[in-house]
Write a protein that holds these residues in place. Sequence first.
Motif, PDB file in Angstrom:
ATOM      1  N   UNK A  79       0.805  -1.219   0.000  1.00 16.43           N
ATOM      2  CA  UNK A  79       0.000   0.000   0.000  1.00 16.43           C
ATOM      3  C   UNK A  79       0.841   1.273   0.000  1.00 16.43           C
ATOM      4  N   UNK A  80       2.148   1.144   0.208  1.00 20.31           N
ATOM      5  CA  UNK A  80       3.010   2.327   0.277  1.00 20.31           C
ATOM      6  C   UNK A  80       3.855   2.541  -0.969  1.00 20.31           C
ATOM      7  N   UNK A  81       4.145   1.489  -1.722  1.00 24.32           N
ATOM      8  CA  UNK A  81       5.113   1.638  -2.803  1.00 24.32           C
ATOM      9  C   UNK A  81       4.746   0.791  -4.021  1.00 24.32           C
ATOM     10  N   UNK A  82       5.249   1.229  -5.183  1.00 24.29           N
ATOM     11  CA  UNK A  82       5.064   0.533  -6.445  1.00 24.29           C
ATOM     12  C   UNK A  82       6.428   0.324  -7.105  1.00 24.29           C
TER      13      UNK A  82
END
Length: 238
Positions: A79-82
């Motif tokens: 949910x924080x990074x791609x």
Amino acid sequence: MSKIDQSEKYINEKQLCFSCKNKAVSFEKLMYKELQEISEHKVHLQFRKGETIAKQGAFITHVLYLKKGQVKVYNEVDYRSNLIFSIHQSGKLLGLASLYGNDHFQYSIAALEDSLICAIDRKVVEKLIARNGSFAAKVLESVNMDLQLCRDKMVSLTMKQLNGRLADTLLYLSYDVYDKDEFELTLSRKDLAEMSGMSTMSVVRTLQEFQKEGYIENENHTVKIKNKKALHDLSQTG
């Protein structure tokens, strides 16, 4: 007339695949009746900058053709990074790797600028691949290019230090995305970080170092590569 109104006018004028002057390269291998079949099983979709075009984990019902605009293809790690795999300009077929087996998107696609998408029924594309060998060869060529890009990305992220990773990203943008050494950067610093496996702070710091060394100029969202050899050397040495 607004940009989106102009897009609607463009769509209305180019409904049929066989009369479209902006077809995918692989579609040039299709016969008139095959293009007509695609025309009967597609829809045109408009996406504004920042909108999600395809969601990781969603059912795959259509192959997506980027008729106009620019998109990023990325994996939602948490949910924080791609992790951004690639950036594509108009003329790219998206979702080909998901044909024949995968029922869900293995990645997400989002618009980096206002974009037009032709969504083509997946089953129609699969039937045409089975019937038309020349079309199938071009589709396979596109899939192989995407696969090689992922391999290069894996090497960059696992074997290189921060300078080498960002050098790879800038060279990729210069060669494969914008096709020139000076370009208006449509990506944010966060996007650059997600392409390079770095933190946003590290990207900002490394860009400043590259500018100080005279490798690039970076002002007002415009990047100019001044010393491409130096970036290649950083890419090689990691």
